[in-house]
Design an enzyme around this catalytic site. Structure first.
Site, PDB file in Angstrom:
ATOM      1  CB  VAL A   1      -0.943  -0.032   1.217  1.00 56.86           C
ATOM      2  CG1 VAL A   1      -1.650   1.306   1.394  1.00 56.86           C
ATOM      3  CG2 VAL A   1      -1.959  -1.163   1.072  1.00 56.86           C
ATOM      4  CG  ASP A   2       4.171   3.479   2.764  1.00 59.79           C
ATOM      5  OD1 ASP A   2       3.465   4.489   2.598  1.00 59.79           O
ATOM      6  OD2 ASP A   2       5.129   3.442   3.540  1.00 59.79           O
ATOM      7  CG  ASP A   3       6.739   0.697  -2.420  1.00 59.00           C
ATOM      8  OD1 ASP A   3       7.616   1.310  -3.027  1.00 59.00           O
ATOM      9  OD2 ASP A   3       6.960   0.004  -1.417  1.00 59.00           O
TER      10      ASP A   3
END
Length: 648
Positions: free
Chosen positions: A399-401
């Site tokens: 999710v972060d990337d």
């Protein structure tokens, strides 16, 4: 406190000229570091357990050679501190397990226990309680080379692989990095292989602190008494669970174990990535290679060969003061680094028509994930999408990337790429019930995995975190989705997650400076007013944490000691994180911001970058830390650019 009252009246035209020149130099440095294919990748620096375990793995597989042993040993010796210890991060305290593993690797390389550097290391080990107090994972390595009895380790039954996906304590109750590590470890526990090294480390045991290292009572180190566990069972339930696992491991049905071993082998092989890795990270990679080898696969087996060839691409070789050295990256971060670089370049005013930016946009577009991975266990109806951290870990997008890639593409005017919509949809589908977002999985919050006796190192679940949730909320706001139910739930999650002191915890970066520097821009972007209490409390915390020299820093000890929150030597990345939070909150004219900008300008190197030996990235809070070598450049570019754009 008002912005006007805090305005720094010393900054004049000459100051802005210097700020602009610093930004131009930093952008030039980014331009010079870009790969011709369009990506950026800073080295990802960790600690010497990577190199020590590499030598031990090679010994286990029968492929350790003289060259890599000599070069690796030289690197490990060079990282030893004057007191004889090795640490998990720059300037950190002596770490027992890291020192034990480094010591063993140097013994394997031929260093004599009487050598002065090993005598100093041994004294550190004794002062910290001896090898008996090392973490379970270190003692697993000792067992693999015949220096610790397998039956004196917490049980990891391989039959766990047979549990239904949604069953308590199935492998999917663990975070992706943990499940990929635990499955091959369970295979090794079941088979209990041991490759004798022809040496012992008797001298490291507190019970037998001899120095000869030439004999091992009972044939497995000199641990004659049961060691005190690194993290003793805290409750009756935990003690009972550990005993039940031990009893099952001792009296398992043979047919069930054979079935579990076959299922585990298939599971491991199915999760090998195109580059030969497992998850693109060191722990599951090395354990999977050893587990498959213990199951009978030779090193020239196609799966093994692909894994070993890929491992070589994570190797860094370079000249050293005493000869060439060899070290390993625990993982690599090209997608993450490239996304952050695009955010920074977009902040600096570059757009998709710039050739450097265009190459990065094209490369990122080609890295979109189009296959389903383990995340689909909890989200079976969600279409694939998003981006991963590395070149080839397609089975584990995160999710972060994905949020940062979308932010980067948006910043440079390339948000019309088809993958952007699919990535946003995937992120929305990964939102947890409480409104937050985790890194790799949804609803990965069971408390059972942490109760297992062998889970004494690193986070083993993947709950929502403030930094990841903030990046998603900011991404949703900047792509026109700031008023959706998902964004509002994420906003409310962030507001609930604010600490009593006004800061936010940083799961993947050090620590409250990172979390607060991410949360403030997200909340502002999604509509929280700059004058509202959560924003002013976050600003006040950052201002109070500012160092006398104008910068910000936070030592990694803050993960274990709350008194260290926001305290530490100033670094370029952490100074930039604080500035990004303050700038978003409308404090661009404050003394704190101007002093922070001045710190960045005055500490910039001639090549346009910044020096940063401190570790500001987090793998496992309290246990494993990372120095992302590009952080010291991309975040200052964003901070300088946003400051200049503010017109203050």
């Amino acid at each position: 406190m008002t912005m006007q009252a805090d305005r720094d009246t010393t900054a004049g035209p000459s100051g802005r000229s210097a700020d602009r020149a610093a930004l131009e130099r930093a952008v030039g440095r980014l331009r010079a570091l870009q790969h011709p294919d369009g990506w950026w990748k800073g080295e990802l620096e960790t600690n010497v357990t990577m190199e020590a375990e590499d030598l031990l793995m090679r010994e286990f597989l029968g492929i350790r050679g003289a060259r890599e042993t000599e070069w690796t040993a030289r690197w490990i010796r060079g990282r030893q501190r004057p007191d004889g210890s090795w640490a998990t991060f720059h300037g950190g305290p002596a770490d027992l397990s890291t020192t034990v593993e480094a010591y063993l690797a140097l013994r394997l390389a031929g260093d004599a226990p009487e050598a002065p550097h090993l005598v100093r290391a041994r004294e550190v080990v004794h002062s910290l309680g001896g090898v008996e107090r090392s973490r379970v994972f270190t003692r697993i390595w000792l067992a693999l080379v015949g220096l610790w009895p397998w039956d004196r380790l917490p049980a990891v039954p391989v039959e766990q692989i047979l549990l239904p996906d949604r069953f308590p304590l199935s492998v999917y109750d663990f975070a992706c990095w943990a499940r990929q590590t635990i499955v091959p470890i369970a295979v090794l526990f079941a088979l209990r292989p041991a490759v004798p090294l022809g040496l012992t480390i008797d001298e490291l045991y507190a019970a037998h602190p001899g120095t000869s290292g030439t004999s091992a009572p009972d044939g497995a180190g000199s641990a004659a008494s049961e060691p005190a566990p690194r993290r003793p069972a805290r409750t009756l339930f935990e003690r009972g669970l550990g005993g039940a696992l031990r009893a099952f491991d001792t009296h398992h049905p043979g047919r069930l174990r054979r079935l579990a071993l076959r299922r585990a082998e298939t599971w491991i092989v199915e999760r090998q990535e195109a580059d030969g890795s497992w998850g693109g990270i060191q722990p599951p990679w090395v354990y999977s290679l050893m587990a498959l080898h213990a199951l009978g696969r030779p090193v020239d087996d196609p799966v093994m060969r692909l894994g070993l060839e890929g491992w070589e691409r994570f190797t860094v070789e370079e000249p050293g003061p005493d000869g060439p050295v060899r070290r390993l990256e625990a993982c690599q971060s090209p997608v993450w680094d490239t996304a952050l670089a695009l955010v920074a370049l977009g902040d600096a005013g570059l757009a998709k028509d710039d050739p450097m930016v265009a190459r990065a946009v094209d490369w990122l577009a080609g890295e979109e994930i189009a296959v389903r991975g383990d995340w689909a266990v909890r989200r079976p109806d969600l279409a694939p999408g998003g981006w991963a951290f590395e070149f080839d870990n397609d089975l584990y997008p995160d999710v972060d990337d994905t949020a940062e890639v979308v932010l980067g593409l948006h910043r440079v005017g390339a948000a019309d790429r088809p993958g952007v919509g699919r990535g946003i949809d995937w992120v929305l589908g990964m939102q947890c019930r409480d409104g937050g977002w985790a890194a790799f999985d949804a609803e990965n919050t069971s408390t059972l995995p942490a109760a297992l006796p062998f889970c004494d190192f690193g986070a083993v679940t993947d709950p929502p975190s403030a930094d990841v949730t903030a990046h998603v909320v900011e991404m949703l706001a900047l792509t026109g989705r700031g008023h959706t139910a998902a964004a509002c739930a994420g906003r409310d999650w962030l507001l609930r997650a604010q600490e009593p002191d006004g800061s936010w915890f940083g799961r993947w970066g050090a620590n409250h400076v990172y979390g607060t520097g991410a949360a403030l821009p997200a909340l502002i972007a999604v509509g929280v007013r700059r004058y509202e209490q959560p924003i002013r409390r976050g600003v006040a915390w950052l201002e109070e944490a500012q160092n006398a020299d104008g910068g910000w820093g936070e030592d990694l000890r803050s993960y274990r000691d709350e008194s260290q929150r926001g305290r530490g030597a100033s670094t370029a990345s952490q100074t930039a994180w604080a500035l990004l939070g303050l700038l978003a909150a409308g404090d661009s004219g404050s003394s704190a911001v101007r002093r922070g900008i001045r710190w960045l300008v005055e500490h910039q190197l001639a090549d346009g970058g910044w020096d940063e030996p401190q570790y500001t990235g987090t793998g496992f809070p309290g246990d494993f830390y990372i120095n992302y070598h590009l952080y010291r450049l991309v975040f200052p570019v964003s901070a300088l650019a946003r400051y200049l754009r503010s017109g203050s």
